[in-house]
Design an enzyme around this catalytic site. Sequence first.
Site, mmCIF file in Angstrom:
data_model
loop_
_atom_site.group_PDB
_atom_site.id
_atom_site.type_symbol
_atom_site.label_atom_id
_atom_site.label_comp_id
_atom_site.label_asym_id
_atom_site.label_seq_id
_atom_site.Cartn_x
_atom_site.Cartn_y
_atom_site.Cartn_z
ATOM 1 N N TYR A 258 0.861 -1.181 0.000
ATOM 2 C CA TYR A 258 0.000 0.000 0.000
ATOM 3 C C TYR A 258 0.894 1.227 0.000
ATOM 4 O O TYR A 258 1.894 1.288 0.732
ATOM 5 C CB TYR A 258 -0.899 0.021 1.247
ATOM 6 C CG TYR A 258 -1.651 1.324 1.380
ATOM 7 C CD1 TYR A 258 -2.918 1.471 0.831
ATOM 8 C CD2 TYR A 258 -1.072 2.429 2.002
ATOM 9 C CE1 TYR A 258 -3.594 2.676 0.909
ATOM 10 C CE2 TYR A 258 -1.728 3.645 2.074
ATOM 11 C CZ TYR A 258 -2.988 3.757 1.523
ATOM 12 O OH TYR A 258 -3.649 4.971 1.583
ATOM 13 N N GLU B 188 -3.294 7.614 -4.107
ATOM 14 C CA GLU B 188 -3.161 6.317 -3.449
ATOM 15 C C GLU B 188 -2.990 5.184 -4.457
ATOM 16 O O GLU B 188 -3.645 5.176 -5.496
ATOM 17 C CB GLU B 188 -4.429 6.077 -2.614
ATOM 18 C CG GLU B 188 -4.384 4.842 -1.746
ATOM 19 C CD GLU B 188 -5.711 4.640 -1.020
ATOM 20 O OE1 GLU B 188 -5.836 5.139 0.118
ATOM 21 O OE2 GLU B 188 -6.613 4.009 -1.590
#
Length: 378
Positions: free
Chosen positions: A101, A189
Amino acid sequence: MNLHEYQAAEIFASHGIRTNAGAVASTPEEAEALSQAAGGPVVVKAQVLTGGRGKAGGVKLARTTAETREVASAILGLDIRGHTVRKLLVAPAVDIAQEFYLGVTLDRARRQNVVMASAEGGVDIEEVARERPERIVRTLVDSFLGLHAWQARQIGFALGLPADRVTGFATMAQQLYDAYLKEDATLTEINPLVLTQQGDWLALDAKMTIDDNALFRHPGSESLRDLDADDPTELDARKSGISFVKLGGDIGCIVNGAGLAMATMDAVMLHGGEPANFLDVGGGASADQVAKAFSLVTADTSVRAILINIFGGITRGDVVAQGIAEALRRVDVPVPIVVRLSGTNAEEGRRLLSEAGLTASDSMDEAAAQAVRAAHAA
Ligand code: GDP
Ligand code: MN
């Protein structure tokens, strides 16, 4: 403004980030043609402005063109958390070795941008944050100095990456920070950011939110807006220069000024009521704007009373009162209206409002209490 994955991926790529090059389809036939062109297994992904598409069945692998067509027709039209799937991204399937992530956002409490990274990628990052917060590496970034190469490398080492993988990761982190800054984003993101079996870093997903207040600095960005995904009333309001946010209560609020609109909602709640919306008509309060505000507020059938709160500064109270009276002649408002009017020429304004048959007060507290009583009585 939230962007779709395919839009965000294109912007990320323009900042040098390696993304999984895909194309968009809106029918099973188009998807099939794209998989034909890809010449191998593909991943078919729902393009909706919400997360958790994987879990909801919106991300599927297809080995053949026929399977792509099948998978595409299963995903198109699917409802994912209230969002209907109208578009698909078809991209070559990737052999994943490891999922990470990586995200950049604003830490409001620390007043700095923050880079977040985790070796537990691919899954719901909120869940990781809740249950294993120590698995997320958070790095605050000085707004003037930016994300240094050494900082980006430090994040890579904190994730447990071997030294020969750190450089690739650090470059990606700096590129994502660069995209965040230059595009005036409030979030960039990548989840998952993957290491492929071949050892390359690749962004397999892309998420981006652009700060609405900075849209004017990005000509053309308005064309990225998904009109189907926005609340139709909020869209309608934006066109008229009115800031409108729908809430759950039954007292419609019409206010001039964002700060006063917030205070009005507080006053309503203080008297045991629940605001139905936030609404700032903007600077003036012309008959046109007020009429528009009335129709926005009354479109919500749970509204039982309307509280208008106007402070006349540069805007004159008598002019506002005329605007309200004129608006009421144009639109039918089926619920009681309470007006608080104070400031410049307020007395004259309140006289005009009484003539128009409205309850007018110069006290915000009193008007809020009256509106709550009227809503409860209705
Ligand atoms: P999200 O659930 O909305 O965040 O959608 P993602 O784009 O992140 O996809 C969810 C998951 O699908 C990823 O975490 C991967 O595990 C998987 N996935 C996506 N693309 C591929 C791919 O090309 N190959 C493989 N093997 N898995 C993929
Ligand atoms: Mn994802």
